[in-house]
Design a protein around this motif. Structure first.
Motif, short mmCIF file in Angstrom:
data_model
loop_
_atom_site.label_atom_id
_atom_site.label_comp_id
_atom_site.label_asym_id
_atom_site.label_seq_id
_atom_site.Cartn_x
_atom_site.Cartn_y
_atom_site.Cartn_z
N ASN A 955 0.66 -1.15 0.11
CA ASN A 955 0.02 -0.05 -0.19
C ASN A 955 0.90 1.24 0.15
O ASN A 955 0.29 2.37 -0.02
CB ASN A 955 -0.97 -0.11 1.21
N ASN A 1069 -4.25 8.69 -6.23
CA ASN A 1069 -5.01 7.52 -5.13
C ASN A 1069 -4.72 7.75 -4.15
O ASN A 1069 -5.45 7.73 -2.93
CB ASN A 1069 -4.38 6.18 -5.94
N PHE A 1070 -3.24 8.07 -3.46
CA PHE A 1070 -2.87 8.22 -2.18
C PHE A 1070 -3.48 9.53 -1.48
O PHE A 1070 -3.95 9.68 -0.34
CB PHE A 1070 -1.32 8.44 -2.07
N LYS A 1073 -7.10 9.01 -0.96
CA LYS A 1073 -7.45 8.34 0.28
C LYS A 1073 -7.22 9.11 1.54
O LYS A 1073 -7.87 9.03 2.46
CB LYS A 1073 -6.39 7.30 0.26
N THR A 1074 -6.17 10.12 1.37
CA THR A 1074 -5.71 10.82 2.66
C THR A 1074 -7.00 11.88 3.01
O THR A 1074 -7.37 12.36 4.18
CB THR A 1074 -4.45 11.72 2.36
N THR A 1076 -10.09 11.34 1.97
CA THR A 1076 -11.12 10.91 2.59
C THR A 1076 -11.27 10.36 4.07
O THR A 1076 -12.03 10.69 4.95
CB THR A 1076 -11.57 9.48 1.95
N GLU A 1077 -10.18 9.74 4.32
CA GLU A 1077 -9.79 9.04 5.86
C GLU A 1077 -9.71 10.44 6.79
O GLU A 1077 -10.01 10.19 7.93
CB GLU A 1077 -8.67 8.45 5.73
N ASN A 1112 -9.52 2.80 -9.60
CA ASN A 1112 -9.17 2.78 -8.53
C ASN A 1112 -9.23 4.56 -8.03
O ASN A 1112 -9.55 4.68 -6.84
CB ASN A 1112 -7.56 2.41 -8.30
N TRP A 1116 -12.80 6.75 -5.41
CA TRP A 1116 -12.69 7.58 -4.44
C TRP A 1116 -13.76 8.97 -4.68
O TRP A 1116 -13.88 9.85 -3.87
CB TRP A 1116 -11.40 8.22 -4.17
N GLU A 1185 -3.49 1.31 -4.33
CA GLU A 1185 -4.55 1.46 -3.07
C GLU A 1185 -5.85 1.73 -3.59
O GLU A 1185 -6.17 2.68 -4.57
CB GLU A 1185 -3.93 2.63 -2.25
N THR A 1186 -6.72 0.84 -3.09
CA THR A 1186 -8.15 1.11 -3.53
C THR A 1186 -9.08 0.89 -2.34
O THR A 1186 -8.59 0.44 -1.44
CB THR A 1186 -8.77 0.01 -4.69
N PRO A 1187 -10.29 1.30 -2.36
CA PRO A 1187 -11.27 1.26 -1.21
C PRO A 1187 -11.60 -0.21 -0.97
O PRO A 1187 -11.53 -0.97 -2.02
CB PRO A 1187 -12.56 2.14 -1.65
#
Length: 1290
Positions: A955, A1069-1070, A1073-1074, A1076-1077, A1112, A1116, A1185-1187
């Motif tokens: 990841n 993608n990274f 993700k950041t 969203t999280e 991917n 998001w 990295e994917t959900p």
């Protein structure tokens, strides 16, 4: 427009009606009065256009009124603007009467009624009004207006305080345009007073002269006699008065620096009256020249130049041998001193114009020989490099060359106009003037002959060869007796050449050789035209080298008994000469078979060294011998032997040593041919040969080894040009300045501190003479003791002076050695540049990088004199342009892969350790060049599949092997190197690295930029030193930059952009993700548009890996990849060979334990392309990295519109939007999925350790499952969805 009879005379009937029309019309008049000429012209054009389009009487009347008023404006720039506008209006509207406008001008600017302080403005108003009428072109047609205008100009002529001679000049201009009938009918009576007083002023005389030339039928001799009592203008009676008028005209035109018109017209009238000889001798030479004033002298010189096209052959010869010519020659000599006005360039233009316009060969020849015969103590005043000869006819040029050769062989000063300046007359004692004159004349003639070949004059090959043979013969040979075989011996020298004269001709001959080497092909033949199209220089029309023809001529002279060489050959030198000729002839036979350019280069070098045997025999012999050996080995057919360290150096190494020694020569021709030969042997260059060149540039080797550079004497450094010898006065002035410098240096020496040794020696001398006794002894020294003491002191000071001078000489010698050494290195850089240009794909290029960097580093820290700066700039330019920015580079570096990666690491570390950022920039640029080489090279090794990473690392960073096209570049290793450099730049305060270096890195390697940014963002230390706002801004800016980068990608992604797009998608993608999280507020509207635009069939759709990475990222943003049609896999299934099933057995895919293996192997769903075919292993997005499946992304549809608004409102990820909105599921659904997962994992055997990250169920494909199984699973999915939907909506 019938009513426009009164626009000029009547007033505007309704001025307010015109003014009410708006500001646009009135602004024209404001712009006409502005000082900028472009604005005035544009306003005049716009006014005319407006009047033509409107055709309104009131506007036209108002325009005439405003323009007439503006003629007398106070501002000087406004008057000509209104005058021009009025002329244009009158020209455009011919229905406006000229007389009415003239009356309006007189009425508005009445000189009698105007106030005294406004007389100047009124005078200018009348003058510019007449000018406007004249420029309109209508004044000559209207006799009444013409008469009144002439009368007005005569009236204005009395206001000389304001207008000076402007009315008279305008009167002359008008009269020159008037037809003879109009002049006789209208103007002759009114101008009789002015014509009768022609000798009263230069303006009246000019009026008379123009009338005589323009109206010969009216101003006949009998009418002239009635006017001023003489039928002619130029006669002995009128000469004194004419001289006074011409002197007055010269002083009035002093600032204009041009010939007054009255003088040129008087010249023409004198020719018309057949009185030119009287005018020239009595009026010019015995009249004007007697007044020694600058303006009058320059007027005489201009009159001489202007008269050339008008004179006959006899008149030209008289003028060119007269006092004006001699006076001009004295001016040229005395004006050599600085801050003196120099007329020579202007006279050069007169000669050039005459030769260009004259087609008469005899007149051309008379002028060029006349100026070449004007000599100062034997040296012609005309420049020996004058370009005016380019207009000579071929016949005239041949005769001129014959005249020059005849004057060289038998100087005849009786046909020359020789003179000496006053200073020369004072200093010509104890000098053999005859020999001095001959030497100076021969020097000028030699340079003139050599320059004729360089001049763009049209010439034949025979003439070029004739001049070349003449110079070569008199440089190295002497004629013993006449012979018809050698035309140079037909005329023997009247005065033999001494050693200095031979040396002078020799120097000019080698300059001529340089010209021949670059000479374009002469002739009008088809073959000559073909050679010119190929840009071939230095050959004749039949392809022979000019230098080869000269060597053949030299061989003919060596074998002749009627001539002798100035420096005869020894037996060894004669053998070397003959061997050279044989070698050249062998090369000529190979010219058509092998590389012709290489053969020609070697020929040129051999022939040039052969000719140098006549100049410097001892030094040339060694070089010629080695060169012959190298040439034979270079063109031999023997197989190449592998060289060891102790083996004899190959021919390439020897050749490089020879070329380096030739580069140290002063001859430009030798250096150019040496460089040409080096270019031809570049493909054969070895590492040892290249190292010989690099050793010259090594700054540290220079300090350790004793310099081998020999400092030449000042007299041998440079040969003085012909112009430097034109005037002894200039030489004497330079001598005086040298004396002053010596005196200054002497004063400096006196001010130098005295060393301790000299002080102690002086004390000893004084103590020995008892002069330091002080008060102990009052006795005075006798005369003998004083004389002895004086002698000892003078001896001591003389020795000290010698020591000081020796130190100064040593210091001066070291300075000159340093200059010569640096100059030699600059020349060697030309070889480096040539190698980098011609052999950019040679692996030896890598050996040049560090030496050039050492030179740059050493020059940055050394003295900053001009030569050092030039050396540094040239080195830096070669490094940047010929090395780092070249588009061609080595493509096969598989064997050097490890060394180049180590080299990159070494360069980056040196850049980091350096304290000077300007030097660090060059090290960093060199590393980027190596990156480009590694990335663009083609590896010979087959591609290997990447080994999967553990799940905890998958990841974070994708594997380097996943790059689409990296050549031999080890991306992981290089990324670590630049990551360390970037870390140092961000953490170290005094780092030599700069933002521009990393900007260049990221611009040229965007994929690596994305990779580095992804690694930097993962650093724990980075987030610790940043606030939440700064962190959010960093993420926002990163997303913005990636968005801009993706905008630059075309609709059709080419192979070179795939790596950049792949890295950008992985970084996105990274980043998403950041966002969203960590629930960051980042606007994603622009990114959404860019990503949607990327999803085109011709874009990423044809790459399975890019397609996988793309979806991917899109998940998001709550996009779901559309499902493939079930029929997509049928062609693939039908294409497989049908296997015969065994009866009574259950198919393998129907078995419970293998049912999922066809669709999910090792826990990862295989990525499929748009055609349904499984992607290649190297294109699988390992570690992307994917959900997670448990977070179940919900497709965007009308059914879930409220949920989507909770997740993305106006394109912004909302903080605190609810976990259900982010995760897209609930605990019930997660529990069921976990139970199912456990059941499946228990049935797998041994595959748990190799599981990769599980992708969402929507992405799974089932290419290997039968159609029946797919239908069953589809029904089961549908039931599970129906159960989940109510829960998720809650």
């Amino acid at each position: 427009m019938a009513e426009v009879e009164a626009p000029g005379s009547g007033a505007v009937t309704d001025p307010r009606g015109v003014l009410r029309q708006g500001r646009a019309f009135l602004d024209f008049f404001w712009d006409i009065a502005k000082p900028e000429q472009e604005v005035r012209l544009a306003a005049t054009e716009n006014l005319l256009r407006h009047l033509r389009e409107g055709r309104k009487d009131d506007e036209l009347k108002y325009t005439l009124k405003r323009l007439v008023e503006g003629l007398g404006a106070t501002r000087e720039a406004a008057r000509p603007g209104f005058s021009l506008a009025l002329a244009q209006v009158l020209q455009a509207f011919e229905e406006v009467p000229i007389c009415s406008v003239l009356e309006q001008i007189k009425e508005k600017h009445n000189l009698e009624k105007v106030k005294k302080k406004l007389v100047r403005n009124a005078a200018f108003g009348n003058f510019f009004g007449v000018m406007a009428l004249f420029q309109s072109g209508r004044l000559v047609k209207d006799k009444k207006a013409l008469l009144e205008s002439i009368q007005l100009l005569q009236q204005l002529a009395h206001h000389q305080t304001h207008l000076r001679d402007l009315p008279r000049k305008t009167l002359i201009d008008i009269m020159s345009e008037v037809p003879e009938s109009v002049f006789q009918e209208v103007l002759f009576d009114i101008l009789q007073g002015d014509l009768a007083s022609a000798f009263a002023s230069p303006e009246n005389l000019h009026l008379l002269l123009v009338g005589i030339q323009k109206f010969p039928g009216v101003l006949k001799p009998k009418n002239l006699k009635k006017l001023f009592g003489s039928p002619t203008v130029v006669n002995e009676e009128n000469i004194p008065r004419l001289v006074e008028l011409l002197q007055s005209a010269a002083k009035s035109e002093k600032k204009e620096k041009k010939l007054p018109g009255v003088v040129f017209d008087l010249l023409q009238v004198s020719l018309k009256e057949d009185a030119f000889e009287l005018f020239w001798k009595e009026g010019v030479e015995n009249g004007l020249l007697k007044e020694k004033s600058g303006p009058v002298s320059y007027m005489c010189y201009r009159l001489l130049g202007s008269a050339l096209p008008l004179l006959s052959l006899d008149q030209l010869q008289m003028v060119l041998r007269g006092k004006v010519m001699q006076h001009y020659g004295e001016h040229v000599v005395t004006s050599q001193l600085p801050d003196r006005f120099k007329f020579a360039p202007e006279m050069e233009r007169y000669i050039d114009e005459f030769l260009n316009s004259c087609d008469d060969v005899e007149r051309q020849l008379a002028v060029v020989i006349g100026f070449s015969s004007l000599t100062n103590q034997g040296y012609p005043v005309l420049s020996s490099s004058s370009r005016a000869v380019r207009h000579l006819q071929p016949v005239a040029l041949q005769k001129y060359v014959d005249w020059l050769k005849g004057m060289f062989l038998r100087p005849d000063f009786d046909c020359c106009l020789d003179f000496s300046s006053n200073r020369q007359k004072q200093n010509q004692e104890n000098v053999n003037m005859a020999q001095r004159k001959i030497a100076r004349l021969r020097k000028w003639i030699t340079h003139r002959l050599a320059n004729l070949i360089e001049s763009p004059v049209k010439k034949e090959e025979s003439l070029v060869m004739d001049i070349s043979r003449f110079c070569f013969f008199h440089a190295f040979f002497e004629a013993k007796k006449k012979t018809s075989q050698i035309c140079e011996t037909n005329v023997l020298l009247s005065e033999p050449l001494d050693e200095q004269a031979h040396s002078m001709v020799e120097n000019y001959f080698f300059g001529l050789l340089q010209t021949l080497n670059t000479l374009t092909v002469l002739g009008d033949t088809a073959k000559a035209a073909t050679l010119r199209e190929k840009h071939i220089h230095g050959v004749t029309a039949d392809g022979k080298l000019w230098i080869f023809l000269l060597v053949e001529y030299a061989d003919k002279l060596l074998s002749s008994e009627h001539v002798k060489a100035v420096k005869p050959f020894t037996k060894a030198q004669q053998d070397a000469w003959e061997r050279t000729l044989k070698t050249v002839k062998k090369l000529q036979k190979k010219e058509s078979k092998s590389d012709s350019a290489k053969v020609v280069s070697f020929q040129q070098l051999l022939l040039l060294m052969a000719i140098h045997l006549f100049k410097n025999q001892s030094d040339t012999m060694d070089v010629l011998s080695d060169l012959l050996n190298c040439t034979e080995r270079a063109f031999s057919k023997e197989p190449k032997k592998k060289q060891t360290d102790n083996a004899e150096p190959g021919w390439v190494e020897v050749m490089v040593e020879i070329l380096l020694s030739l580069l140290a020569q002063r001859s430009l021709l030798i250096r150019r041919i040496s460089k040409s030969v080096f270019v031809r042997i570049c493909p054969n260059l070895t590492k040892r040969a290249l190292q010989l060149i690099l050793d010259v540039l090594d700054p540290y080797q220079e300090q350790n080894e004793e310099s081998a550079v020999v400092v030449m004497e000042e007299s041998d450094k440079k040969m003085k040009s012909a112009q430097d010898m034109d005037e002894d006065g200039s030489e004497e002035s330079s001598d005086e300045s040298d004396t002053e410098e010596e005196n200054d240096s002497g004063d400096e020496e006196k001010n130098e501190e005295v060393d301790d040794d000299f002080r102690s020696q002086l004390m000893n001398v004084l103590q020995a003479g008892n002069t330091l006794g002080g008060d102990e002894s009052d006795e005075e020294l006798d005369d003998d003791a004083m004389m002895a003491l004086d002698k000892n002191i003078s001896t001591l000071f003389a020795e000290q002076q010698k020591r000081i001078q020796a130190k100064k000489d040593e210091k001066d010698k070291m300075r000159k050695e340093k200059i010569l050494r640096r100059d030699f290195k600059i020349k060697v850089l030309d070889l480096i540049e040539a190698f980098l240009t011609k052999q950019s794909e040679n692996p030896l290029v890598f050996d040049i990088i560090e030496p050039l960097l050492r030179v740059i580093e050493q020059c940055m820290s050394s003295d900053s004199d001009k030569q050092e700066i030039d050396f540094l700039q040239k080195t830096a330019n070669i490094f940047k342009n010929s090395l780092c920015r070249t588009k061609q580079y080595c493509k096969r570096v598989d064997a050097l892969q490890e060394d180049l990666h180590a080299f990159v690491e070494r360069l980056v570390k040196k850049a980091c350790k350096h304290t000077d950022s300007s030097v660090a920039l060059y090290y960093f640029s060199a590393s980027l060049y190596l990156l480009k080489v590694l990335k663009g090279s083609m590896s010979d090794k087959p591609l290997t599949l990447p080994t999967p990473l553990p799940e905890n690392q998958s990841n974070i960073v994708p594997q380097a092997c996943q790059l689409l096209s990296t050549g031999c570049l080890d991306m992981e290793r290089v990324t670590v190197i630049y990551q360390q450099a970037l870390t140092q730049f961000l953490t170290k305060r005094n780092s030599a690295l700069t933002i521009s270096m990393f900007h260049d890195l990221f611009r040229r390697f965007p994929a690596q930029a994305c990779l580095l940014l992804q690694k930097v963002l993962l650093l724990r230390e980075l987030k610790l030193f940043m606030t939440e706002e700064e962190w959010e801004e960093l993420i926002r800016e990163s997303i913005s930059q990636v968005t801009e980068s993706l905008k630059m990608v075309g609709k059709c992604i080419v192979k070179a952009e795939k790596e950049k797009v792949a890295r950008s998608l992985e970084l996105l993608n990274f980043l998403l993700k950041t966002v969203t999280e960590q629930k960051l507020r980042v606007k994603l509207t622009e990114l959404d548009k860019v990503l949607v635009a990327l999803n085109q069939p011709e874009g990423i759709g044809n790459s399975a890996r890019l397609d996988s990475l793309y979806w991917n990222v899109m998940r998001w943003l709550n996009y779901t990849k559309p499902k493939k049609e079930k029929t997509a896999n049928k062609p693939a299934q039908e294409a497989e060979p049908l296997k015969r099933k065994k009866k009574g057995f259950l198919p393998e895919t129907k078995k419970r334990k293998n049912r999922k293996k066809g669709t999910q192997k090792n826990g990862v769903a295989p990525v499929t392309s748009e055609d349904g075919v499984q992607a290649a292993p190297e294109e699988q997005p390992l570690g992307a990295e994917t959900p997670k499946k448990k977070k179940g992304l919900v497709p965007v549809s009308g059914k879930h519109e409220s949920q989507n608004r909770a997740i993305r409102e106006n394109g912004v990820a909302v903080v605190g939007g609810g976990e259900e909105a982010v995760n897209g599921g609930d605990a019930v659904a997660d529990k069921k999925k976990k139970k199912k997962k456990k059941r499946m994992n228990r049935k797998r055997k041994g595959d748990a350790g190799n599981e990769a990250e599980q992708v969402p169920a929507a992405k799974k494909t089932k290419g290997s499952v039968s159609q029946e199984t797919q239908q069953k699973q589809g029904k089961a999915k549908k039931k599970r969805k129906e159960k989940k939907t109510p829960v998720s909506q809650q």
